[in-house]
Scaffold this active site. Structure first.
Site, mmCIF file in Angstrom:
data_model
loop_
_atom_site.group_PDB
_atom_site.id
_atom_site.type_symbol
_atom_site.label_atom_id
_atom_site.label_comp_id
_atom_site.label_asym_id
_atom_site.label_seq_id
_atom_site.Cartn_x
_atom_site.Cartn_y
_atom_site.Cartn_z
ATOM 1 N N LYS A 9 -45.617 -6.546 -49.209
ATOM 2 C CA LYS A 9 -44.796 -6.040 -49.027
ATOM 3 C C LYS A 9 -44.130 -6.431 -47.874
ATOM 4 O O LYS A 9 -42.874 -6.439 -47.160
ATOM 5 C CB LYS A 9 -44.134 -4.702 -49.453
ATOM 6 C CG LYS A 9 -44.563 -4.602 -51.434
ATOM 7 C CD LYS A 9 -44.681 -3.265 -51.402
ATOM 8 C CE LYS A 9 -44.872 -2.405 -53.166
ATOM 9 N NZ LYS A 9 -45.255 -1.299 -53.227
ATOM 10 N N LEU A 10 -44.846 -5.836 -47.007
ATOM 11 C CA LEU A 10 -44.030 -5.844 -45.085
ATOM 12 C C LEU A 10 -44.819 -6.904 -44.362
ATOM 13 O O LEU A 10 -46.727 -6.742 -44.763
ATOM 14 C CB LEU A 10 -44.697 -4.153 -44.511
ATOM 15 C CG LEU A 10 -44.105 -4.050 -43.746
ATOM 16 C CD1 LEU A 10 -42.316 -4.685 -43.550
ATOM 17 C CD2 LEU A 10 -43.949 -2.465 -42.928
#
Length: 377
Positions: free
Chosen positions: A319-320
């Site tokens: 996600k990051l």
């Protein structure tokens, strides 16, 4: 016989080492950046204070880092889309104007909120106010008086009922069919006359608002009443389609691949924004992970709560970005958010040209997307 104090039987174990004999290669790097003591005589603005915090310690340093990350997002020439996750009773807590101004000045691009915050905003747009609870009144008595309490703040339950009626009439005016929460709040905001409202300002600026837990709010309860009345009459209703929210927010990420995230608290809004990348991945629409991330929260990760989960954890889910600029400050958001926003607004001339996003909501989702194959066992 007591050992001779001058005996050399353990000389190697106890012999003192000189400084020159210690070989720690990182030592020089460790002493590169001394803490700079906060000097009030050198500070003339909130942004200067936040800048100074970057060389102090503990949560002041984290607050300063969050400020620098947000400012860097706003000045990024690639114009990243900024997702803003809002949880906690921030409207009752006096942060309504801050959120409204974030939208009006384009310091954020997408709002993902709890239904409660949007319900409290609607309540104020229709004439309600929040009041400081100076004197102690027990909660059963407040119930008899039709006064709702949010920690140290009161609200008028009678006005909340008027807000419910507004939502029911709004829903009844819609054509039967499916609507995302983004569509519902755009149309709802267009009917609100309030220059300082979040819903009204977002509709004017065409900033998308998503509410993934819409049912868990006063607005959701009013929509339930409306839906139930339609069922009684066997009439087709206008329906909130939560999965259309997923499609629309994925499409936003596809249109604007570079992104940053700001989380006020955590909960559903935080996870909903975080899941955009893996959701797009399993849908066959590869998008890059978020490039920036910051969070203002009082939650502690050791209890396993979503609000307190550390941002680096998001990297394990894709996600990051592994090289993302990220920071969490453990601070009451009613303190942290207005300070951060004041700081970045003191640099408004630097980033005001970024303007609003130009979103094509009619763009068809790709039909030729291929789901990635899972590795065989």
């Amino acid at each position: 016989m007591r050992a001779n104090r001058n005996s050399d039987s353990h000389s190697k174990e106890y012999s003192p080492q000189t400084t020159s004999s210690i070989r720690f290669s990182p030592r020089g790097d460790a002493f590169k950046h001394p803490v700079q003591h906060y000097d009030v005589a050198k500070v003339r603005s909130v942004s200067e204070a936040l800048e100074a915090f970057n060389t102090t310690s503990f949560q002041s340093r984290n607050l300063g880092r969050c400020y620098k990350i947000w400012l860097k997002m706003l000045n990024d020439r690639e114009r990243p889309i900024i997702f803003f996750g809002l949880s906690g009773a921030m409207i009752a807590g006096g942060m309504r104007r801050v959120i409204r101004d974030l939208i009006a000045f384009h310091a954020i691009d997408v709002l993902v909120s709890t239904g409660a915050n949007l319900s409290h905003d609607l309540y104020e747009s229709l004439g309600g106010r929040h009041y400081m609870a100076h004197n102690h009144i027990d909660d059963p008595t407040l119930r008899k008086m039709r006064i709702d309490r949010v920690y140290d703040t009161y609200a008028d339950d009678v006005t909340f009922t008027k807000a419910d009626e507004f939502v029911e009439k709004f829903a009844d005016s819609l054509e039967p069919g499916s609507y995302s929460s983004r569509e519902l709040f755009q149309m709802m905001g267009e009917r609100i006359r309030d220059d300082y409202g979040i819903l009204a300002t977002a509709a004017k600026e065409r900033l998308p608002i998503f509410c993934p837990a819409l049912a868990d709010s006063s607005i959701g309860m009013a929509l339930t009443v409306y839906r139930n009345e339609k069922l009684k009459k066997n009439a087709p209703p206008a329906v909130y389609d939560a999965l259309m929210d997923n499609i629309e927010i994925m499409d936003l990420k596809r249109q604007f691949p570079k992104s940053g995230v700001i989380f006020i608290g955590g909960g559903t809004p935080k996870n909903y924004i975080q899941q955009v990348v893996p959701m797009a991945e399993i849908s066959g629409w590869a998008v890059p992970p978020h490039s920036y991330a910051m969070q203002v929260t009082t939650d502690d990760p050791k209890f396993g709560g979503l609000s307190g989960c550390e941002l680096p954890e998001s990297q394990s889910w894709g996600k990051l970005d592994p090289s993302a600029e990220q920071c969490t400050v453990h601070l009451d958001a009613t303190i942290g958010l207005p300070l951060l926003f004041t700081g970045i607004m003191e640099h408004y001339e630097e980033w005001k040209s970024r303007g609003p996003l130009k979103v094509d909501w009619m763009e068809a989702a790709p039909t030729a997307a291929t789901k990635p194959r899972r590795a065989s066992a």
